[in-house]
Design a protein around this motif. Structure first.
Motif, PDB file in Angstrom:
ATOM      1  N   HIS A 222       0.809  -1.218   0.000  1.00 16.20           N
ATOM      2  CA  HIS A 222       0.000   0.000   0.000  1.00 16.20           C
ATOM      3  C   HIS A 222       0.844   1.271   0.000  1.00 16.20           C
ATOM      4  O   HIS A 222       0.343   2.341  -0.334  1.00 16.20           O
ATOM      5  CB  HIS A 222      -0.941   0.018   1.218  1.00 16.20           C
ATOM      6  N   ASP A 223       2.112   1.159   0.388  1.00 15.84           N
ATOM      7  CA  ASP A 223       2.979   2.332   0.416  1.00 15.84           C
ATOM      8  C   ASP A 223       3.407   2.632  -1.019  1.00 15.84           C
ATOM      9  O   ASP A 223       4.242   1.942  -1.606  1.00 15.84           O
ATOM     10  CB  ASP A 223       4.206   2.047   1.291  1.00 15.84           C
ATOM     11  N   MET A 224       2.840   3.691  -1.598  1.00 18.87           N
ATOM     12  CA  MET A 224       3.073   3.966  -3.006  1.00 18.87           C
ATOM     13  C   MET A 224       4.524   4.371  -3.277  1.00 18.87           C
ATOM     14  O   MET A 224       5.042   4.141  -4.367  1.00 18.87           O
ATOM     15  CB  MET A 224       2.125   5.051  -3.504  1.00 18.87           C
ATOM     16  N   GLY A 225       5.181   4.974  -2.305  1.00 17.72           N
ATOM     17  CA  GLY A 225       6.595   5.284  -2.469  1.00 17.72           C
ATOM     18  C   GLY A 225       7.415   4.022  -2.663  1.00 17.72           C
ATOM     19  O   GLY A 225       8.307   3.964  -3.515  1.00 17.72           O
ATOM     20  N   VAL A 226       7.101   2.994  -1.867  1.00 23.68           N
ATOM     21  CA  VAL A 226       7.777   1.704  -1.988  1.00 23.68           C
ATOM     22  C   VAL A 226       7.497   1.077  -3.348  1.00 23.68           C
ATOM     23  O   VAL A 226       8.401   0.598  -4.032  1.00 23.68           O
ATOM     24  CB  VAL A 226       7.315   0.755  -0.852  1.00 23.68           C
ATOM     25  N   VAL A 227       6.223   1.093  -3.747  1.00 21.02           N
ATOM     26  CA  VAL A 227       5.834   0.488  -5.029  1.00 21.02           C
ATOM     27  C   VAL A 227       6.569   1.148  -6.188  1.00 21.02           C
ATOM     28  O   VAL A 227       7.124   0.483  -7.072  1.00 21.02           O
ATOM     29  CB  VAL A 227       4.307   0.590  -5.234  1.00 21.02           C
ATOM     30  N   MET A 228       6.591   2.476  -6.197  1.00 27.74           N
ATOM     31  CA  MET A 228       7.217   3.190  -7.306  1.00 27.74           C
ATOM     32  C   MET A 228       8.733   2.999  -7.330  1.00 27.74           C
ATOM     33  O   MET A 228       9.350   2.967  -8.399  1.00 27.74           O
ATOM     34  CB  MET A 228       6.873   4.682  -7.222  1.00 27.74           C
ATOM     35  N   ASP A 229       9.344   2.856  -6.162  1.00 26.88           N
ATOM     36  CA  ASP A 229      10.801   2.694  -6.102  1.00 26.88           C
ATOM     37  C   ASP A 229      11.245   1.275  -6.463  1.00 26.88           C
ATOM     38  O   ASP A 229      12.298   1.090  -7.075  1.00 26.88           O
ATOM     39  CB  ASP A 229      11.319   3.034  -4.704  1.00 26.88           C
ATOM     40  N   LEU A 230      10.449   0.265  -6.078  1.00 27.53           N
ATOM     41  CA  LEU A 230      10.879  -1.119  -6.233  1.00 27.53           C
ATOM     42  C   LEU A 230      10.471  -1.756  -7.553  1.00 27.53           C
ATOM     43  O   LEU A 230      11.198  -2.583  -8.106  1.00 27.53           O
ATOM     44  CB  LEU A 230      10.317  -1.988  -5.096  1.00 27.53           C
ATOM     45  N   SER A 231       9.311  -1.386  -8.065  1.00 26.92           N
ATOM     46  CA  SER A 231       8.661  -2.176  -9.110  1.00 26.92           C
ATOM     47  C   SER A 231       9.162  -1.867 -10.506  1.00 26.92           C
ATOM     48  O   SER A 231       9.455  -0.724 -10.847  1.00 26.92           O
ATOM     49  CB  SER A 231       7.146  -1.957  -9.067  1.00 26.92           C
ATOM     50  N   ASP A 232       9.218  -2.920 -11.327  1.00 24.23           N
ATOM     51  CA  ASP A 232       9.446  -2.765 -12.759  1.00 24.23           C
ATOM     52  C   ASP A 232       8.132  -2.492 -13.475  1.00 24.23           C
ATOM     53  O   ASP A 232       8.076  -1.677 -14.390  1.00 24.23           O
ATOM     54  CB  ASP A 232      10.084  -4.030 -13.332  1.00 24.23           C
ATOM     55  N   ARG A 233       7.074  -3.200 -13.051  1.00 18.82           N
ATOM     56  CA  ARG A 233       5.746  -2.996 -13.617  1.00 18.82           C
ATOM     57  C   ARG A 233       4.708  -3.121 -12.510  1.00 18.82           C
ATOM     58  O   ARG A 233       4.937  -3.776 -11.494  1.00 18.82           O
ATOM     59  CB  ARG A 233       5.444  -4.023 -14.718  1.00 18.82           C
ATOM     60  N   VAL A 234       3.561  -2.504 -12.747  1.00 18.95           N
ATOM     61  CA  VAL A 234       2.491  -2.461 -11.747  1.00 18.95           C
ATOM     62  C   VAL A 234       1.171  -2.817 -12.417  1.00 18.95           C
ATOM     63  O   VAL A 234       0.852  -2.298 -13.493  1.00 18.95           O
ATOM     64  CB  VAL A 234       2.377  -1.053 -11.110  1.00 18.95           C
ATOM     65  N   VAL A 235       0.408  -3.695 -11.779  1.00 16.98           N
ATOM     66  CA  VAL A 235      -0.964  -3.969 -12.214  1.00 16.98           C
ATOM     67  C   VAL A 235      -1.899  -3.469 -11.111  1.00 16.98           C
ATOM     68  O   VAL A 235      -1.613  -3.650  -9.922  1.00 16.98           O
ATOM     69  CB  VAL A 235      -1.197  -5.470 -12.507  1.00 16.98           C
ATOM     70  N   VAL A 236      -2.977  -2.802 -11.504  1.00 17.67           N
ATOM     71  CA  VAL A 236      -3.885  -2.172 -10.552  1.00 17.67           C
ATOM     72  C   VAL A 236      -5.251  -2.844 -10.619  1.00 17.67           C
ATOM     73  O   VAL A 236      -5.834  -2.977 -11.710  1.00 17.67           O
ATOM     74  CB  VAL A 236      -4.049  -0.664 -10.829  1.00 17.67           C
ATOM     75  N   LEU A 237      -5.754  -3.271  -9.452  1.00 17.40           N
ATOM     76  CA  LEU A 237      -7.082  -3.868  -9.355  1.00 17.40           C
ATOM     77  C   LEU A 237      -8.009  -2.936  -8.598  1.00 17.40           C
ATOM     78  O   LEU A 237      -7.586  -2.210  -7.691  1.00 17.40           O
ATOM     79  CB  LEU A 237      -7.019  -5.217  -8.630  1.00 17.40           C
ATOM     80  N   ASP A 238      -9.277  -2.960  -8.960  1.00 15.86           N
ATOM     81  CA  ASP A 238     -10.305  -2.202  -8.245  1.00 15.86           C
ATOM     82  C   ASP A 238     -11.606  -2.973  -8.337  1.00 15.86           C
ATOM     83  O   ASP A 238     -12.078  -3.286  -9.434  1.00 15.86           O
ATOM     84  CB  ASP A 238     -10.471  -0.803  -8.838  1.00 15.86           C
TER      85      ASP A 238
END
Length: 266
Positions: A222-238
């Motif tokens: 849930h920490d978007m800073g972590v997600v943006m720093d670590l990830s190569d790609r992101v999939v978003v569910l809602d």
């Protein structure tokens, strides 16, 4: 490190048109995406979006009503937990799932179970604890000691994990997953409940696991800073549906993601 620098191309796992329902409640609706070998793939979304349910589908805790999973080229309509573990998928959990009365070393040692020679650790040889049985334990303990050193938890190797602070328990759980030598590591909110220093340590270990071992990682965070720093790609569910898929920069500027999850700064 970018996707190009990592030379990411081959998909190690693909989920196709996955639909999962619990009675009248549809947790996941027709979701498809892939996870490429050696990448860090994030799965994000608001609470109740279906993120943990998706991890549970990937490693066989839940069986979807529709869709299929391909892992290392083998198509499975339903993955089973023991098949996933034996095939090279390991995971950590949103809530720490350790043996609280056992030491750090013994908890991580349980991750070696599938790597042990079944005869050497069967009842009769274990009763006498000599020869092959003793050699088997020594070999796997050496590997566990390497993980303990890698995660910098030598000082707590003999401490019962129930006495450890939450951040260290999370690190021990990561160690147990690494003990299985996974090709794909599933991390369910690995930084949840941590303070800033603990988050920074865990981020460093996640990156090191990916860089040094080449382990493919799929994480929920849930920490978007972590997600943006670590990830190569992101999939978003809602609400169980995929609303975006791409690089961190692409996802954070997607209007659907902003509306559903990130919010608009005023």
């Amino acid at each position: 490190m970018s996707i190009a620098e990592k030379n990411i191309s081959e998909a190690i796992l693909t989920v196709e048109n996955i639909t999962l329902s619990f009675g009248a409640v549809r947790a996941i609706r027709d979701v498809s995406f892939d996870i490429k070998k050696s990448e860090i793939r994030a799965i994000i979304g608001p609470n109740g979006a279906g993120k943990t349910s998706m991890l549970n589908v990937i490693n066989g805790f839940y069986h979807p009503q529709e869709g299929k999973i391909s892992f290392r080229g083998e198509v499975r309509k339903q993955m089973r937990p023991h098949e996933a573990a034996a095939g090279g998928i390991a995971r950590t959990f949103q809530n720490v799932a350790l043996f609280k009365g056992m030491s750090t070393l013994d908890n991580i040692m349980t991750g070696r179970n599938l790597k042990m020679n079944k005869w050497n650790v069967s009842l009769i040889p274990s009763m006498f604890y000599y020869g092959p049985t003793q050699k088997e334990e020594i070999k796997h303990r050496q590997y566990v000691e390497e993980i303990i050193s890698f995660l910098e938890i030598e000082a707590i190797r003999k401490t019962p994990v129930g006495r450890l602070p939450y951040g260290l328990q999370k690190r021990v759980e990561l160690g147990r997953a690494l003990a299985a030598e996974p090709d794909l590591l599933l991390l369910d909110e690995p930084m949840a409940g941590m303070n800033l220093e603990e988050k920074e340590d865990m981020c460093r270990f996640v990156l090191d696991v990916n860089d040094e071992f080449g382990t493919t990682i799929a994480l929920i965070e849930h920490d978007m800073g972590v997600v943006m720093d670590l990830s190569d790609r992101v999939v978003v569910l809602d609400h169980g549906e995929k609303i975006a898929d791409g690089s961190p920069d692409e996802v954070k500027s997607d209007q659907k993601v902003i509306d559903a999850y990130l919010g608009v700064s005023n």
